[in-house]
Design an enzyme around this catalytic site. Structure first.
Site, PDB file in Angstrom:
ATOM      1  N   LYS A 165      11.209  19.575  -4.600  1.00  0.00           N
ATOM      2  CA  LYS A 165      10.524  19.354  -5.659  1.00  0.00           C
ATOM      3  C   LYS A 165      10.791  17.954  -6.555  1.00  0.00           C
ATOM      4  CE  LYS A 165       7.195  22.627  -5.264  1.00  0.00           C
ATOM      5  NZ  LYS A 165       6.161  22.061  -4.451  1.00  0.00           N
ATOM      6  N   ASP A 193       8.115  16.585  -2.193  1.00  0.00           N
ATOM      7  CA  ASP A 193       6.823  16.895  -2.581  1.00  0.00           C
ATOM      8  C   ASP A 193       6.753  16.816  -4.146  1.00  0.00           C
ATOM      9  OD1 ASP A 193       4.298  18.047  -3.150  1.00  0.00           O
ATOM     10  OD2 ASP A 193       4.856  20.094  -2.710  1.00  0.00           O
ATOM     11  N   GLU A 218       5.387  13.945   0.628  1.00  0.00           N
ATOM     12  CA  GLU A 218       4.289  14.885   0.380  1.00  0.00           C
ATOM     13  C   GLU A 218       3.596  14.597  -0.966  1.00  0.00           C
ATOM     14  OE1 GLU A 218       3.045  19.672   1.016  1.00  0.00           O
ATOM     15  OE2 GLU A 218       5.166  18.889   1.334  1.00  0.00           O
ATOM     16  N   ASP A 241      -1.527  17.255   0.501  1.00  0.00           N
ATOM     17  CA  ASP A 241      -1.879  18.710   0.016  1.00  0.00           C
ATOM     18  C   ASP A 241      -2.914  18.751  -0.859  1.00  0.00           C
ATOM     19  OD1 ASP A 241      -1.640  21.368  -0.849  1.00  0.00           O
ATOM     20  OD2 ASP A 241       0.379  21.507  -0.968  1.00  0.00           O
ATOM     21  N   LYS A 265      -4.573  24.834   2.199  1.00  0.00           N
ATOM     22  CA  LYS A 265      -4.439  25.939   1.245  1.00  0.00           C
ATOM     23  C   LYS A 265      -5.761  26.852   1.320  1.00  0.00           C
ATOM     24  CE  LYS A 265      -0.196  25.004  -0.246  1.00  0.00           C
ATOM     25  NZ  LYS A 265      -0.120  24.039  -1.483  1.00  0.00           N
TER      26      LYS A 265
END
Length: 368
Positions: A165, A193, A218, A241, A265
């Protein structure tokens, strides 16, 4: 076959490892799940689950799911749960937008349809492409030392894929990722990400300073165009995403060449039906694919596993085992995890055996 009864349960699922931390102080302590059961006149029951990651991750919130299911469910009574496209159109007709609210209901219909056909869900989704899918683990946002130590522990446990992260202070995140990369063996797969936490300026700063590190970038920024502006100067793969909320988004990403891969998702897209549709077209358009969700326990993880394992192996990035994140159980069995790989449970439908007594009393029930 017709839908006889729909029940909805509220289940808070605390995290095994404590608070889940992202950049900018975003923290969640649990998945706040809604679980639905749909029972047909045949006596079969299908199960679905939706759990947002706090109120900060995507445009979905737990109280909205609970309120929305109560509005939509009565309209489904008497309809054939195997008519999945028809059920989807009906939900979109009676309740505009808010796809995350419809996700658990759609998932339960898929589970019920596969149970009625006496086949595992993966069969209805196109067939099983491999026995298991490779899992990744998340290195949550924290101090440099804490993130490096966590990465080292994850690799020691046998995992080879890390999602690190970022998305906070750029210079601090450069230091964090440099330390994480130095703490794990060469060849460890790293995804950085940002969860849409940066401006293009910040994302380019980060990318330029970390060129020597092998990773996939990401979702650095919020919009497709912002991410595309970063990609033009990027010498690394990019996965989007949060930008993939619909079929139109996926097609826009393809037209612009804005990404090499997509993370789909289930709840963000509105359920298994739309996830499968977008997944199949994205595979034909040569995207790399991850299928997961915003959270949940055994039910949602089983759906993720069936969708992942019906994705061609050469187009599949990885998967995640959310049921191992939480302290509560909802079923007497679970998606099997061996080492760093996850399979699907044996049996028809999702393959899991939900135990209603583990869910508490339903907060809503409707039938005829």
């Amino acid at each position: 076959m017709q839908i006889e009864t729909i029940k909805a349960y509220h289940v808070v699922q605390p995290f095994v490892d404590g608070p889940y931390r992202m950049s900018k102080g975003r923290v969640a302590n649990a998945f706040d799940a809604v679980i639905v059961s749909i029972t047909a006149d045949s006596g079969l029951t299908g199960w679905g689950e939706m759990a947002p990651l706090g109120n900060f991750y995507s445009p979905a919130f737990a109280a909205g799911v609970r309120a929305g299911v109560v509005e939509i469910a009565p309209h489904l009574i008497g309809h054939d749960p195997r008519g999945l496209a028809s059920i989807g159109r009906l939900m979109d007709t009676v309740f505009k937008g808010h796809p995350y609210i419809k996700s658990a209901l759609d998932m339960a219909c898929w589970d019920l349809a596969a149970r009625a056909a006496d086949v595992p869900l993966v069969t209805l989704l196109g067939g099983q492409e491999s026995e298991t899918a490779e899992l990744y683990k998340v290195v949550t946002h924290g101090s440099v030392d804490a993130m490096a130590a966590l990465a080292k522990r994850i690799v020691k446990d046998g995992f080879h894929r890390l999602q690190v992260k970022v998305g906070g202070n750029v210079h601090d995140d450069i230091e964090r990722v440099t330390a994480v990369a130095a703490s794990v063996p060469k060849g460890t797969v790293i995804f950085c990400d940002a969860n849409a936490g940066w401006t293009p300026y910040q994302a380019r700063q980060f990318a330029d300073a970390t060129r020597a590190i092998d990773y996939t970038f990401e979702q650095p920024c919020t919009t497709i165009d912002e991410c595309m502006s970063v990609r033009r100067s990027l010498d690394k793969p990019m996965v989007l995403d949060e930008s993939v909320a619909s079929l139109d988004d996926m097609l826009d990403i393809h037209r612009k060449g804005a990404a090499d891969g997509l993370t789909l998702k289930i709840s963000r897209l509105g359920g298994v039906t739309k996830t499968r549709q977008i997944r199949d077209l994205a595979v034909d358009l040569d995207f790399m694919i991850t299928v997961e969700d915003t959270g949940g326990a055994e039910i949602d993880t089983a759906a993720m596993a069936h969708l992942s394992l019906s994705t061609p192996e050469e187009r599949r990035l990885h998967a995640i085992a959310f049921h191992e994140w939480v302290t509560v159980r909802t079923a007497s069995n679970k998606p099997p995890v061996t080492g760093s790989r996850m399979g699907i449970p044996d049996g028809p439908g999702l393959g899991i055996d939900v135990v209603p007594d583990l869910l508490g009393a339903p907060f809503f029930e409707v039938g005829r």
